[in-house]
Design a protein around this motif. Structure first.
Motif, short mmCIF file in Angstrom:
data_model
loop_
_atom_site.label_atom_id
_atom_site.label_comp_id
_atom_site.label_asym_id
_atom_site.label_seq_id
_atom_site.Cartn_x
_atom_site.Cartn_y
_atom_site.Cartn_z
N ASP A 34 0.74 -0.98 0.14
CA ASP A 34 -0.07 0.12 0.20
C ASP A 34 1.07 1.53 0.03
O ASP A 34 0.55 1.87 -0.37
N ARG A 35 2.04 1.01 0.61
CA ARG A 35 2.78 2.42 0.92
C ARG A 35 3.76 2.47 -0.73
O ARG A 35 4.08 3.51 -1.27
N THR A 36 3.51 1.61 -1.49
CA THR A 36 5.01 1.64 -2.54
C THR A 36 3.33 2.29 -3.37
O THR A 36 3.88 2.80 -4.00
N LYS A 37 2.08 2.06 -3.87
CA LYS A 37 1.20 2.22 -4.51
C LYS A 37 1.24 3.72 -4.09
O LYS A 37 1.02 4.65 -5.21
N MET A 38 1.12 4.10 -2.54
CA MET A 38 0.41 5.71 -2.33
C MET A 38 1.68 6.49 -2.93
O MET A 38 1.88 7.17 -3.18
N LEU A 39 2.87 6.24 -2.62
CA LEU A 39 4.36 7.00 -3.08
C LEU A 39 3.93 7.20 -4.85
O LEU A 39 4.79 7.44 -5.48
N ASP A 40 4.46 6.24 -5.15
CA ASP A 40 3.44 5.97 -6.61
C ASP A 40 3.04 6.92 -7.32
O ASP A 40 3.23 7.74 -8.48
N TYR A 41 1.36 6.55 -6.44
CA TYR A 41 0.51 7.94 -6.29
C TYR A 41 0.82 9.23 -6.76
O TYR A 41 1.03 9.83 -7.20
N PHE A 42 2.20 9.22 -5.17
CA PHE A 42 1.85 11.05 -4.65
C PHE A 42 3.03 11.69 -6.29
O PHE A 42 3.38 12.74 -6.36
N THR A 43 4.41 10.40 -5.99
CA THR A 43 5.11 10.82 -7.43
C THR A 43 4.72 11.30 -8.87
O THR A 43 5.30 12.33 -8.88
N THR A 44 3.87 10.58 -9.37
CA THR A 44 2.73 10.62 -10.62
C THR A 44 2.49 12.36 -10.45
O THR A 44 2.49 12.77 -11.07
N TRP A 45 1.53 12.22 -9.64
CA TRP A 45 0.90 13.59 -9.06
C TRP A 45 1.10 15.37 -8.71
O TRP A 45 1.23 15.74 -9.58
N VAL A 46 2.86 14.59 -8.12
CA VAL A 46 3.75 15.78 -7.99
C VAL A 46 4.06 16.30 -9.81
O VAL A 46 4.10 17.49 -10.20
N LEU A 58 1.27 36.68 -7.11
CA LEU A 58 0.61 35.31 -7.86
C LEU A 58 1.90 34.86 -7.75
O LEU A 58 1.54 33.56 -7.85
N GLY A 59 2.64 35.11 -8.82
CA GLY A 59 3.77 34.30 -8.40
C GLY A 59 4.37 34.31 -8.15
O GLY A 59 5.13 32.82 -7.27
N ALA A 60 4.42 34.80 -6.48
CA ALA A 60 5.80 33.88 -4.84
C ALA A 60 4.07 33.17 -4.52
O ALA A 60 4.84 32.50 -3.47
N GLU A 61 2.75 33.57 -4.67
CA GLU A 61 2.50 32.32 -3.77
C GLU A 61 2.41 31.16 -5.07
O GLU A 61 2.00 30.45 -4.23
N LEU A 62 1.90 31.55 -6.08
CA LEU A 62 2.51 29.91 -6.69
C LEU A 62 3.81 29.24 -6.83
O LEU A 62 4.00 28.12 -5.93
N MET A 63 4.80 30.14 -6.17
CA MET A 63 6.38 29.40 -5.68
C MET A 63 5.90 29.12 -4.43
O MET A 63 6.62 27.81 -4.28
N ARG A 64 4.73 29.24 -3.62
CA ARG A 64 4.48 28.45 -2.50
C ARG A 64 4.14 27.01 -2.60
O ARG A 64 4.37 26.32 -1.82
N ILE A 65 2.96 27.44 -3.53
CA ILE A 65 2.70 25.92 -3.85
C ILE A 65 3.07 24.84 -4.75
O ILE A 65 3.79 23.80 -4.00
N LYS A 98 3.01 19.82 -11.31
CA LYS A 98 4.51 21.20 -11.73
C LYS A 98 3.97 21.24 -13.12
O LYS A 98 4.40 22.36 -13.68
N ILE A 99 3.40 20.40 -14.08
CA ILE A 99 2.83 20.70 -15.69
C ILE A 99 2.68 22.26 -15.59
O ILE A 99 2.29 23.29 -16.13
N PRO A 100 0.27 22.75 -14.82
CA PRO A 100 0.32 23.33 -14.79
C PRO A 100 1.07 24.78 -14.07
O PRO A 100 0.82 26.12 -14.66
N ILE A 101 1.49 24.41 -13.31
CA ILE A 101 2.29 25.16 -12.56
C ILE A 101 3.59 25.64 -13.10
O ILE A 101 3.58 27.32 -13.12
N VAL A 148 4.23 21.48 -2.96
CA VAL A 148 4.33 20.39 -3.49
C VAL A 148 5.48 19.01 -3.39
O VAL A 148 5.25 17.89 -3.26
N GLU A 149 6.28 19.59 -3.63
CA GLU A 149 8.12 19.31 -3.56
C GLU A 149 7.95 18.62 -2.23
O GLU A 149 8.20 17.12 -1.67
N MET A 150 7.20 19.13 -1.21
CA MET A 150 7.04 18.70 -0.25
C MET A 150 6.41 17.59 0.15
O MET A 150 7.15 16.51 1.29
#
Length: 327
Positions: free
Chosen positions: A114-126, A151-158, A130-133, A162-164
């Motif tokens: 389950d952990r591997t699946k979750m990590l794979d999911y979040f890796t894909t999601w990240v 807005l650029g500063a807030e987008l950088m925080r997002i 990143k593309i729309p960001i 995401v990386e976190m």
């Protein structure tokens, strides 16, 4: 001696029963005017045989106790060398332990899957998010208004949060995720300074960094993550003044002139989710930044130290090891 006391307590009921039987025999012999010495002699013989029996039982008890104690100390390992059961009750306990061990293995396997699946999911999601960001960042960079800068500063925080997410899962994994090589520390620091340059400019904060010739054998990814988080925290809690980045020997320090950390909060700042006074003053605090930094420092074998005074600022120092141990 303590172990012998534990053993003796198991046989107290039998000893009491023996004394009661001896008293009964003595009373009967006394009523029939028989010699009490016969009862005393028989009791002494029984006590002698009992003493030999107890010594033999204690030797076996001690051996089995040591085995059980070792199993308790190594409870994280698979228990395959349980002592041989001597009674039906012990056989049942061994069966229960075997069933629990099997169930534990099944749950551990399911957890890892389950952990591997979750990590794979979040890796894909990240990677997907990143593309729309990136598209939004490019769009905002083409404008020069104050609103687009904000807005650029807030987008950088997002983007940072995401990386976190990904770093959080990687740090929670007990496996070794290290690529140790000789790293130019100056390049890592400047890369993160450039990343936050628009924020420094927009908020009119002064950054002082004189550069360094330090090179260290470490993991560049984790070192970059640590420096990025320290700069992010310094910016988050500094409204005016300066942020200083310095390198002395193997120690990298980030110092700010922000709100500081209360003395009662310092011992707990590395706890997951703990925000303390800053969390009540600044609703942007998540309580994850320093927690992840501490874990990342442990991952690369670095030491971290925080000195702070409310109203005067905070200094976080990370001391890199002379060499990194890779398992």
């Amino acid at each position: 001696m303590k172990l012998f006391g534990i053993f003796i307590r198991r046989y107290i009921p039998a000893a009491v029963l023996f004394l009661v039987f001896a008293a009964v025999f003595a009373a009967v012999f006394s009523l029939y005017d028989l010699h009490a010495e016969a009862v005393l002699y028989a009791s002494l013989l029984c006590a002698s045989v009992g003493a030999v029996f107890i010594v033999a039982k204690f030797i076996g008890f001690r051996r089995r106790y040591i085995i059980r104690r070792r199993l308790i100390d190594e409870v994280g390992m698979i228990v395959l060398d349980l002592p041989e059961p001597k009674t039906p009750e012990e056989e049942q306990y061994c069966e229960v332990i075997a069933m629990l061990r099997e169930r534990c293995g099944e749950l551990q396997g399911k957890y890892e899957t389950d952990r591997t699946k979750m990590l794979d999911y979040f890796t894909t999601w990240v990677h997907q998010i990143k593309i729309p960001i990136s598209v939004m960042q490019i769009t905002l960079e083409q404008e020069s208004s104050e609103e687009s800068a904000q807005l650029g500063a807030e987008l950088m925080r997002i983007s940072q949060y995401v990386e976190m997410v990904l770093y959080y899962f990687r740090l929670e994994d007990e496996g070794s995720d290290l690529v140790a090589r000789r790293v130019n520390v100056d390049d890592v620091i400047r890369q993160n300074v450039r990343k936050y340059a628009p924020v420094f400019i927009r908020r009119r904060l002064r950054l002082q960094y004189d550069g360094t010739q330090l090179s260290a054998v470490t993991d560049e990814k984790w070192l970059g993550f640590i420096i990025e988080q320290l700069l992010s925290n310094a910016l988050k809690y500094t409204d005016k003044g300066s942020i200083y980045v310095s390198v002395e020997g193997m120690c990298i320090s980030v110092q700010d002139t922000g709100i500081g950390i209360a003395a009662q909060d310092l011992p707990r700042i590395f706890e997951r989710g703990y925000t303390g006074l800053n969390g009540r003053v600044n609703d942007k605090s998540t309580g994850l930044g320093l927690y992840l930094v501490k874990k990342a420092c442990r991952r690369i074998g670095a030491a971290i130290d925080v000195q702070s005074e409310v109203g005067k600022g905070t200094r976080v120092s990370v001391t890199l090891p002379e060499k990194i141990e890779v398992e």
